[in-house]
Design a protein around this motif. Structure first.
Motif, mmCIF file in Angstrom:
data_model
loop_
_atom_site.group_PDB
_atom_site.id
_atom_site.type_symbol
_atom_site.label_atom_id
_atom_site.label_comp_id
_atom_site.label_asym_id
_atom_site.label_seq_id
_atom_site.Cartn_x
_atom_site.Cartn_y
_atom_site.Cartn_z
ATOM 1 N N ARG A 4 0.851 -1.200 0.000
ATOM 2 C CA ARG A 4 0.000 0.000 0.000
ATOM 3 C C ARG A 4 0.883 1.244 0.000
ATOM 4 N NH1 ARG A 4 -2.488 3.250 3.545
ATOM 5 N NH2 ARG A 4 -1.804 2.069 5.356
ATOM 6 N N ILE A 5 0.711 2.035 -1.053
ATOM 7 C CA ILE A 5 1.555 3.216 -1.248
ATOM 8 C C ILE A 5 0.699 4.464 -1.072
ATOM 9 C CG2 ILE A 5 3.108 4.401 -2.881
ATOM 10 C CD1 ILE A 5 3.985 1.521 -2.114
ATOM 11 N N ALA A 6 1.112 5.343 -0.176
ATOM 12 C CA ALA A 6 0.455 6.651 -0.082
ATOM 13 C C ALA A 6 0.994 7.519 -1.217
ATOM 14 C CB ALA A 6 0.736 7.296 1.269
ATOM 15 N N VAL A 7 0.095 8.171 -1.937
ATOM 16 C CA VAL A 7 0.497 9.000 -3.082
ATOM 17 C C VAL A 7 0.105 10.437 -2.778
ATOM 18 C CG1 VAL A 7 0.164 9.423 -5.539
ATOM 19 C CG2 VAL A 7 0.189 7.077 -4.667
ATOM 20 N N LEU A 8 1.111 11.298 -2.695
ATOM 21 C CA LEU A 8 0.896 12.677 -2.268
ATOM 22 C C LEU A 8 1.551 13.629 -3.273
ATOM 23 C CD1 LEU A 8 0.136 14.854 -0.215
ATOM 24 C CD2 LEU A 8 2.144 14.216 1.120
ATOM 25 N N PRO A 9 0.810 14.084 -4.285
ATOM 26 C CA PRO A 9 1.425 14.965 -5.291
ATOM 27 C C PRO A 9 1.859 16.313 -4.705
ATOM 28 C CG PRO A 9 -0.701 14.122 -6.046
ATOM 29 C CD PRO A 9 -0.592 13.773 -4.600
ATOM 30 N N GLY A 10 1.116 16.829 -3.705
ATOM 31 C CA GLY A 10 1.481 18.121 -3.095
ATOM 32 C C GLY A 10 0.963 19.287 -3.914
ATOM 33 N N ASP A 11 1.889 20.124 -4.390
ATOM 34 C CA ASP A 11 1.518 21.338 -5.126
ATOM 35 C C ASP A 11 2.206 21.379 -6.490
ATOM 36 O OD1 ASP A 11 -0.085 22.891 -3.186
ATOM 37 O OD2 ASP A 11 1.747 22.826 -1.984
ATOM 38 N N GLY A 12 1.753 22.330 -7.317
ATOM 39 C CA GLY A 12 2.445 22.666 -8.565
ATOM 40 C C GLY A 12 2.719 21.453 -9.433
ATOM 41 N N ILE A 13 3.967 21.307 -9.872
ATOM 42 C CA ILE A 13 4.294 20.223 -10.805
ATOM 43 C C ILE A 13 4.223 18.848 -10.163
ATOM 44 C CG2 ILE A 13 5.701 21.669 -12.345
ATOM 45 C CD1 ILE A 13 8.194 20.303 -11.014
#
Ligand code: GGG
Length: 326
Positions: A4-13
């Motif tokens: 199980r992978i947490a995926v956190l793009p955050g901001d911007g690119i």
């Protein structure tokens, strides 16, 4: 059971390079993703940059793929690193065939202390005129980093490591840092030398081949790794792994790049190399090698994003990487 992978793009690119990287991951593994959010946009919307469910997801996931944050970095990545007990940030910087580099002989790994130094968050505004920052260095964190560095050089066939510091000025804090790590290296029989971090910056710019593994305090690692990115072709290429005892957060060294965010042209290579480090961390070694080789091959003669002189989009690069997977 699937990881199980947490995926956190955050901001911007982060919203461009992370989805492109997930497409590559999906081509080699069958992971379960927990999509979560944090960062500047979340802070604007809710008043708090790091939602409780994101902290919980990252704290319990087998690993996290993180993109980037901007103004709220200190409120997002620092608590997340703490949540997974990440005491070291591994930042490899090497040249890639076909990519123009200021210093083609660069092949270094920065092992950055990840919990303290001036990033411990002990700041104060004492008056209109005066602000202060406490630099925290403990023997226990320095020892843990030293132990990791010794195991890292032994496991990866390096000859030893160099400690970057400034113990002629920060005598007590960097004195403790250097003395502790040297003591650990002696216990392990690992070769160690040291250099002032300011002089090291000059040496790195002029002849990086004199360094191999560099062990350094938190801020020095943040700065030296951006310098190293400049030597090998830019920030779009440098991955990193925030490693704890049994969890990790994997993120490109670059930030959220508001200047190009939304254009779809961010270089996803750093995030894809970070995903390869994630795969390795979870013992998917052949999949990690496959992703790394496909990204290398794409950098060598595939489509390039504008930072590398091309006109390809982030998705063009992802397509090319996927085509080159075995
Ligand atoms: N993915 C990297 C990122 O978001 N960088 C922004 C930043 O300022 N990071 C601070 C740090 O790495 O300690």
């Amino acid at each position: 059971m699937n990881e199980r992978i947490a995926v956190l793009p955050g901001d911007g690119i982060g919203h461009e390079v992370v989805p492109a990287t997930l497409r590559v991951l999906d081509a080699v593994v069958d992971f379960e993703y927990d999509h979560v959010e944090a960062g500047d946009a979340v802070a604007e919307r809710t008043g708090a940059p790091l939602p409780e469910e994101t902290l919980e997801a990252v704290s319990t996931a087998d690993a996290t793929l993180f993109g980037a944050t901007g103004e709220t970095s200190a409120d997002v990545i620092l608590p997340l690193r703490e949540a997974v007990d990440s005491f070291v940030n591994i930042r490899p910087a090497r040249t890639h065939p076909g990519v123009d580099a200021v210093q083609p002989d660069t092949d270094i790994v920065i092992l950055r202390e990840n919990t303290e130094g001036v990033y411990a968050g002990i700041e104060d505004r004492l008056s209109e005129d005066v602000s202060t920052l406490t630099r925290l260095v403990t023997q226990s964190a320095s020892r843990r980093l030293g132990e990791f560095a010794c195991e890292y050089v032994e496991a990866n066939d390096h000859d030893g490591f160099t400690i970057a510091h400034k113990n002629n000025v920060m005598r007590v804090t960097d004195g403790l840092f250097v003395d502790t790590i040297e003591e650990v290296a002696t216990e392990h029989g690992v070769d160690v030398d040291d250099a002032y971090m300011d002089a090291m910056a000059t040496h790195l710019a002029m002849d990086p081949s004199q360094y191999d593994v560099i062990v350094c305090p938190n801020l020095a690692g943040d700065v030296l790794s951006d310098l190293a990115a400049g030597l090998v072709g830019g920030l779009g290429l440098l991955p990193s792994a925030n490693v704890g005892s049994d969890r990790g957060i994997f993120e490109p060294v670059h930030g959220c790049a508001p200047d190009i965010a939304g254009e779809g042209v961010a270089n996803p290579a750093a995030t894809m190399f970070s995903a390869a480090m994630l795969l390795e961390f979870l013992d998917y070694d052949s999949e990690a090698d496959a992703v790394r080789s496909a990204v290398e091959s794409t950098l060598e003669d595939g489509p390039r994003t504008p930072d590398l002189g091309g006109s390809a989009t982030t998705d063009d690069v992802a397509d090319a990487v996927i085509d080159r997977l075995p």
